[in-house]
Scaffold this active site. Structure first.
Site, PDB file in Angstrom:
ATOM      1  N   TYR A  72      33.147  17.147  73.844  1.00 27.57           N
ATOM      2  CA  TYR A  72      32.607  15.722  74.169  1.00 27.57           C
ATOM      3  C   TYR A  72      32.866  14.935  75.721  1.00 27.57           C
ATOM      4  CZ  TYR A  72      34.207  10.589  74.694  1.00 27.57           C
ATOM      5  OH  TYR A  72      33.933   9.146  75.049  1.00 27.57           O
ATOM      6  N   THR A  99      35.011   8.154  80.227  1.00 33.63           N
ATOM      7  CA  THR A  99      36.451   7.911  79.786  1.00 33.63           C
ATOM      8  C   THR A  99      37.015   8.979  80.587  1.00 33.63           C
ATOM      9  OG1 THR A  99      37.668   9.499  78.462  1.00 33.63           O
ATOM     10  CG2 THR A  99      34.933  10.583  78.457  1.00 33.63           C
ATOM     11  N   ASP A 100      38.359   9.223  80.162  1.00 34.69           N
ATOM     12  CA  ASP A 100      39.254   9.444  81.364  1.00 34.69           C
ATOM     13  C   ASP A 100      39.926  10.868  81.110  1.00 34.69           C
ATOM     14  OD1 ASP A 100      41.154   9.518  78.619  1.00 34.69           O
ATOM     15  OD2 ASP A 100      42.317   8.658  79.765  1.00 34.69           O
ATOM     16  N   GLU A 101      38.654  11.080  79.565  1.00 35.37           N
ATOM     17  CA  GLU A 101      38.621  12.564  78.939  1.00 35.37           C
ATOM     18  C   GLU A 101      37.805  13.591  80.082  1.00 35.37           C
ATOM     19  OE1 GLU A 101      38.156  12.909  75.485  1.00 35.37           O
ATOM     20  OE2 GLU A 101      38.562  10.775  74.475  1.00 35.37           O
ATOM     21  N   LYS A 144      30.098  13.743  78.524  1.00 38.24           N
ATOM     22  CA  LYS A 144      30.726  12.779  79.341  1.00 38.24           C
ATOM     23  C   LYS A 144      30.327  12.958  80.613  1.00 38.24           C
ATOM     24  CE  LYS A 144      31.037   8.719  78.559  1.00 38.24           C
ATOM     25  NZ  LYS A 144      30.061   7.926  77.891  1.00 38.24           N
TER      26      LYS A 144
END
Ligand code: NAD
Ligand code: TYD
Length: 352
Positions: free
Chosen positions: A158, A133-135, A162
């Protein structure tokens, strides 16, 4: 039957995974696709009805944190490649229960890497593709974009889990020569997304005349990507990406949450024959998410330049398609939102 390639897709009963499994099973009849999924609240085999009897598809129910099960799966199938999507994926849940994110997203990923490493020793042509993810890059202000070189700065359990798994996948490449690829993608939307995420939740609540919870001031921004475009990008990267590399994937479709919800109200009102914009009255500002990232935006130039990928569905068209799908799927919605979902939903939002 012998297959040209055997590919393990993890998390294939979830939102993105089920689109990816369907795509690979249909487009590559010479590949055997094995879908490994624990079937948590977010996994639903109904998403795969179209291909469940295809001769090149198999489902294996299991947990990626189960070491002996994973090792045996690799021994039995002798996979040529892994596309790893299985994860706990919802930020709000990671705030109330971080440990399940650590277990699945970090321990589960290492478990898969270890099994691949052991099984692939001395063999060429293997590939471990980690979907992320870009998060992991943290939060942007009003300006700028995430590139593949943006330093990691995860803010939620989260995104931290990741980020950790991304680092471990790259570490296995550097330390053990594991052939890997990583992609970091922006917010996906489309059919089969569990209705705890913003877009399906809002569509469902408009339909049911329930409040539309907007966290904080609603000026948080996400870069929305049609799930089918993500799947096309994963296919391209899996087949043509340079081993060891990371690719950012984004929709080039930034929207503030409030703007997006207004658009959804208008689209759904029109589809349900209600007065234009009347559902906007359901908007309800609620307590903000702790540590809420202000803005995500992706620079996907590398993917465009190297592999000629660009998103094909704009957010206006994508929202229409998504709204139509959810409005047509009341039985699917009813089934996935029964049981534990309601308890969780009520617990979360009644206190905001
Ligand atoms: P999802 O929550 O819809 O699906 C996750 C799937 O993983 C479910 O089918 C679930 O049953 C399975 N799973 C969970 N724990 C497992 C375990 N321990 N063992 C085996 N299976 C398990 O998630 P999604 O939105 O489809 O996301 C898929 C992947 O893509 C995730 O890795 C996520 O981090 C990443 N991603 C998602 C988005 C997005 O917008 N949804 C954006 C970028 C990246
Ligand atoms: P979400 O779909 O949970 O994705 P992510 O947190 O991974 O970006 O949320 C998208 C945005 O919408 C995010 O800024 C949080 C916000 N949001 C709301 O305002 N209300 C809601 O009910 C939900 C689920 C999210």
């Amino acid at each position: 039957m012998t297959f040209a390639k055997k590919i393990l897709i993890t998390g294939g009963a979830g939102f993105i995974g089920s689109h990816l499994v369907q795509h690979f099973v249909k487009k590559y009849p010479s590949y055997q696709i094995i879908n490994l999924d624990k079937l948590t609240y977010a996994g639903n085999l109904e998403n795969l009805k179209e291909i469940e009897n295809a001769p090149n598809y198999k489902f294996a129910k299991g947990d990626i944190t189960d070491e002996s099960f994973i090792q045996e799966l690799f021994d039995v199938h002798q996979f040529d490649g892994v596309i790893h999507l299985a994860a706990e994926s919802h930020v709000d849940r990671s705030i109330s229960d971080p440990m399940s994110f650590i277990m699945t997203n970090i321990v589960g990923t290492v478990n898969l890497l270890n099994a691949a490493r052991k099984n692939w020793e001395g063999e060429a042509g293997k590939l471990f593709y980690h979907v992320s993810t870009d998060e992991v890059y943290g939060s942007l202000g009003a300006e700028g974009f995430f590139t593949e070189d943006t330093p990691y700065d995860p803010r939620s359990p989260y995104s931290a889990s990741k980020a950790s798994s991304d680092h471990l996948v790259r570490a296995y490449h550097h330390t053990y020569d594991m052939p890997i690829l990583v992609s970091n993608c922006s917010n996906n939307y489309g059919p089969f997304q569990f209705p705890e995420k913003l877009i399906p939740l809002v569509i469902n609540n408009i339909k049911e005349n329930k409040p539309l919870p907007i966290y904080g001031d609603g000026k948080y921004t996400r870069d929305w990507l049609w799930v089918g475009d993500h799947v096309e990008a994963i296919d391209l990267i899996y087949h043509k990406g340079n081993v060891g590399e990371t690719y950012n994937i984004g929709g080039n479709n930034e929207r503030m949450n409030l703007e997006l919800v207004h658009d959804l109200c208008d689209v759904v009102d029109e589809m349900l024959g209600r007065d234009a914009g009347s559902s906007r009255a359901l908007i309800h500002f609620v307590k903000d998410r702790p540590g809420h990232d202000r803005r995500y935006a992706i620079d996907a130039t590398k993917l465009k330049d190297e592999l000629q990928w660009e998103p094909s569905v704009g957010v206006k068209e994508g929202l229409r398609r998504t709204a139509k799908w959810y409005l047509d799927q009341s039985e699917w919605l009813e089934r996935v939102t029964s049981g534990t979902y309601r308890t969780y939903y009520e617990e979360q939002y009644s206190s905001r």
